[in-house]
Design an enzyme around this catalytic site. Structure first.
Site, mmCIF file in Angstrom:
data_model
loop_
_atom_site.group_PDB
_atom_site.id
_atom_site.type_symbol
_atom_site.label_atom_id
_atom_site.label_comp_id
_atom_site.label_asym_id
_atom_site.label_seq_id
_atom_site.Cartn_x
_atom_site.Cartn_y
_atom_site.Cartn_z
ATOM 1 N N GLY A 15 0.836 -1.202 0.000
ATOM 2 C CA GLY A 15 0.000 0.000 0.000
ATOM 3 C C GLY A 15 0.867 1.248 0.000
ATOM 4 N N ALA A 26 15.690 10.390 -0.725
ATOM 5 C CA ALA A 26 16.827 10.268 0.194
ATOM 6 C C ALA A 26 17.740 9.116 -0.227
ATOM 7 C CB ALA A 26 16.314 10.061 1.617
ATOM 8 N N ARG A 76 0.759 -4.983 -6.304
ATOM 9 C CA ARG A 76 0.737 -6.244 -5.557
ATOM 10 C C ARG A 76 1.097 -7.305 -6.588
ATOM 11 N NH1 ARG A 76 -0.769 -4.433 -0.226
ATOM 12 N NH2 ARG A 76 -2.337 -2.842 -0.411
ATOM 13 N N ASP A 107 4.850 -5.129 5.899
ATOM 14 C CA ASP A 107 5.392 -6.440 6.291
ATOM 15 C C ASP A 107 5.327 -7.471 5.170
ATOM 16 O OD1 ASP A 107 2.672 -6.580 6.474
ATOM 17 O OD2 ASP A 107 2.618 -7.522 8.446
ATOM 18 N N THR A 130 4.118 2.423 5.716
ATOM 19 C CA THR A 130 2.717 2.004 5.842
ATOM 20 C C THR A 130 2.045 2.916 6.857
ATOM 21 O OG1 THR A 130 1.227 0.269 6.660
ATOM 22 C CG2 THR A 130 3.484 0.156 7.440
ATOM 23 N N ILE A 131 0.816 3.337 6.582
ATOM 24 C CA ILE A 131 0.190 4.300 7.503
ATOM 25 C C ILE A 131 -0.228 3.651 8.822
ATOM 26 C CG2 ILE A 131 -0.631 5.790 5.629
ATOM 27 C CD1 ILE A 131 -3.488 4.725 6.288
ATOM 28 N N ASP A 132 -0.281 2.308 8.863
ATOM 29 C CA ASP A 132 -0.817 1.625 10.055
ATOM 30 C C ASP A 132 0.103 1.653 11.272
ATOM 31 O OD1 ASP A 132 -3.155 0.964 8.788
ATOM 32 O OD2 ASP A 132 -2.374 -0.935 8.022
ATOM 33 N N ASP A 134 2.264 -0.459 12.155
ATOM 34 C CA ASP A 134 2.148 -1.767 12.815
ATOM 35 C C ASP A 134 3.380 -2.642 12.587
ATOM 36 O OD1 ASP A 134 1.768 -2.082 10.119
ATOM 37 O OD2 ASP A 134 0.041 -3.416 10.288
ATOM 38 N N ARG A 176 -6.815 -2.662 10.415
ATOM 39 C CA ARG A 176 -7.452 -3.986 10.528
ATOM 40 C C ARG A 176 -6.916 -4.747 11.729
ATOM 41 N NH1 ARG A 176 -7.255 -4.351 4.877
ATOM 42 N NH2 ARG A 176 -9.302 -3.800 4.088
ATOM 43 N N GLU A 192 -15.067 10.527 22.353
ATOM 44 C CA GLU A 192 -15.605 10.049 23.631
ATOM 45 C C GLU A 192 -15.217 8.592 23.861
ATOM 46 O OE1 GLU A 192 -17.194 12.433 21.886
ATOM 47 O OE2 GLU A 192 -16.814 13.713 23.624
ATOM 48 N N SER A 220 -22.332 16.943 21.473
ATOM 49 C CA SER A 220 -22.058 16.006 20.375
ATOM 50 C C SER A 220 -21.120 14.934 20.920
ATOM 51 C CB SER A 220 -21.375 16.710 19.210
ATOM 52 O OG SER A 220 -20.098 17.160 19.609
ATOM 53 N N ARG A 252 -24.999 8.947 13.299
ATOM 54 C CA ARG A 252 -24.528 8.975 11.914
ATOM 55 C C ARG A 252 -23.198 8.224 11.832
ATOM 56 N NH1 ARG A 252 -28.858 10.508 11.463
ATOM 57 N NH2 ARG A 252 -29.730 12.323 10.399
ATOM 58 N N ARG A 261 -4.867 7.687 3.276
ATOM 59 C CA ARG A 261 -3.556 7.358 2.710
ATOM 60 C C ARG A 261 -2.965 8.499 1.900
ATOM 61 N NH1 ARG A 261 -3.582 1.490 0.187
ATOM 62 N NH2 ARG A 261 -3.626 0.349 2.140
HETATM 63 P P1 ATP Z 1 0.622 -2.866 3.419
HETATM 64 O O1 ATP Z 1 1.029 -2.908 4.876
HETATM 65 O O2 ATP Z 1 0.298 -1.509 2.972
HETATM 66 O O3 ATP Z 1 -0.431 -3.890 3.047
HETATM 67 P P2 ATP Z 1 2.572 -4.705 2.422
HETATM 68 O O4 ATP Z 1 3.981 -4.529 2.028
HETATM 69 O O5 ATP Z 1 2.297 -5.557 3.635
HETATM 70 O O6 ATP Z 1 1.959 -3.263 2.583
HETATM 71 P P3 ATP Z 1 1.470 -6.739 0.646
HETATM 72 O O7 ATP Z 1 0.470 -6.606 -0.434
HETATM 73 O O8 ATP Z 1 1.183 -7.692 1.763
HETATM 74 O O9 ATP Z 1 1.741 -5.255 1.169
HETATM 75 O O10 ATP Z 1 2.869 -7.175 0.003
HETATM 76 C C1 ATP Z 1 3.418 -6.461 -1.092
HETATM 77 C C2 ATP Z 1 4.046 -7.418 -2.073
HETATM 78 O O11 ATP Z 1 5.098 -8.165 -1.432
HETATM 79 C C3 ATP Z 1 3.106 -8.492 -2.611
HETATM 80 O O12 ATP Z 1 2.331 -8.020 -3.694
HETATM 81 C C4 ATP Z 1 4.092 -9.563 -3.072
HETATM 82 O O13 ATP Z 1 4.612 -9.257 -4.336
HETATM 83 C C5 ATP Z 1 5.208 -9.447 -2.027
HETATM 84 N N1 ATP Z 1 5.005 -10.499 -1.004
HETATM 85 C C6 ATP Z 1 4.196 -10.475 0.066
HETATM 86 N N2 ATP Z 1 4.240 -11.651 0.738
HETATM 87 C C7 ATP Z 1 5.115 -12.437 0.059
HETATM 88 C C8 ATP Z 1 5.595 -13.775 0.226
HETATM 89 N N3 ATP Z 1 5.182 -14.549 1.228
HETATM 90 N N4 ATP Z 1 6.490 -14.237 -0.687
HETATM 91 C C9 ATP Z 1 6.921 -13.464 -1.683
HETATM 92 N N5 ATP Z 1 6.489 -12.213 -1.911
HETATM 93 C C10 ATP Z 1 5.602 -11.701 -1.052
#
Ligand code: ATP
Length: 328
Positions: A15, A26, A76, A107, A130-132, A134, A176, A192, A220, A252, A261
């Protein structure tokens, strides 16, 4: 010092997140500074497989420090999940005489990078984008600060209309598996109640708290809900549940979605991206690989990719206590 690194490649994956462009800048500029050639790879891992490479100079990254999204594009790639796809990616890197790869992503991207490194013993380094927020091994990921500032801007606007009509708003934010965005933007916007995946305090507590708010004469109320909250109800079901049980509330729902994002990165994210990009290149020169660049207590640090992927980034539970005290 690893003098064998003469040419590196950089890509963005998963993402998109504000600050990715500042990190690419950089990486490119610090490479040039250390007389390393730098190639940009378009479309993430898919671009590695398709050979979508372009040599960048320091001037190729003019005026991108302030841009949201990722100019290198992200994708992806299902193919990169296969050994054949990764072999094609490796062959392209060798064909372009590239010695190391910088991956800016989450990750999933790091999992791909680690598998790739293990298969081909090819130097890789990760920058958490990643904005999360996490990811284990860094207090902050790129894009997180911008996202929480975007969220509080929007909640401030929602608050204006909510207080004009004595309404209760449920605002769903991203997250999530992690409640960082909900918790911090919720406190920042004076919510709140804040519902997060890490802590299910039950629907009764929500009703109690909203009853109290009503009795205390609030004009509110805002409840911030992370996508992955564990009440067992989605945000619309939650709103209906509260409306049924507390009929005096006019409820609402606002789902913020992808706007979280977007946008120009905050100053914090630009500085973080700049430091991470420089540290990534310097770490590759120091012979480091299979690690992620992070920041802890304002100091750059490296974490093995395996730990970054498997470790859990904890929320600060004290923030829940702060919310309870301040929402009287
Ligand atoms: P976000 O946190 O925004 O979802 P992300 O890096 O976790 O970002 P993913 O879609 O999970 O996003 O992974 C990005 C890309 O990394 C995938 O499209 C794939 O090409 C590669 N990837 C993820 N998992 C694997 C894996 N187990 N083996 C090989 N490549 C992977």
């Amino acid at each position: 010092m690893n003098e064998t690194i003469k040419r590196i490649a950089v890509l963005t994956s998963g993402g998109d997140a504000p600050g990715m462009n500042a990190a690419v800048r950089a990486v490119v500029r610090s490479s040039v500074f250390y007389q390393i050639e730098c190639y940009a790879v378009y479309q993430g891992y898919q671009g590695l497989i398709d050979g979508n490479f372009k040599e960048f100079s320091a001037r190729s990254v003019n005026n991108i420090v302030n841009k949201g999204g990722t100019l290198l594009k992200s994708a992806r790639s299902l193919e990169f999940r296969t050994p054949e796809g990764r072999k094609r990616a490796y062959d392209n890197l060798i064909k372009h005489e590239i010695d190391a790869l910088v991956v800016i992503g989450g990750d999933g991207s790091f999992t791909g990078a680690m598998i790739f490194q293990n298969e081909f013993n090819f130097p890789v380094i990760g920058i958490p984008g990643t904005i999360d927020n996490d990811i284990f091994g860094t207090q902050f990921t790129l894009g997180y600060d911008t996202a929480i500032n975007t969220v509080i801007d929007v909640i401030d606007k929602i608050r204006d209309t909510a207080s004009s009509h004595n309404r209760l708003f449920f605002v769903e934010v991203m997250g999530r598996d992690a409640g960082h965005i909900a918790l911090n933007s919720g406190i920042g916007a004076g919510a709140e109640e804040i519902l997060i995946p890490e802590e299910n305090r039950g629907l009764e507590q929500l009703l109690e708290s909203l009853k109290k708010s009503e009795k205390s004469g609030k004009s509110s109320s805002i409840v911030v809900v992370a996508e992955g909250d564990k009440t067992g109800k989605n945000v619309f079901e939650l709103a209906a549940y509260v409306e049924k049980n507390l009929p005096y509330y006019e409820v609402r729902v606002s789902v913020l979605g992808h706007m979280q994002r977007g946008g120009s990165p905050s100053c914090f994210d630009r500085v973080l991206a700049s430091r991470m990009g420089v540290h990534a290149v310097e770490s590759l020169r120091d012979g480091k690989s299979n690690v992620m660049v992070g920041v802890m207590n304002d100091t750059m640090k490296l974490t093995p990719l395996e730990h970054a992927i498997k470790g859990k980034s904890e929320i600060n539970k004290d923030l829940l206590r702060v919310t309870d005290i301040l929402s009287i």
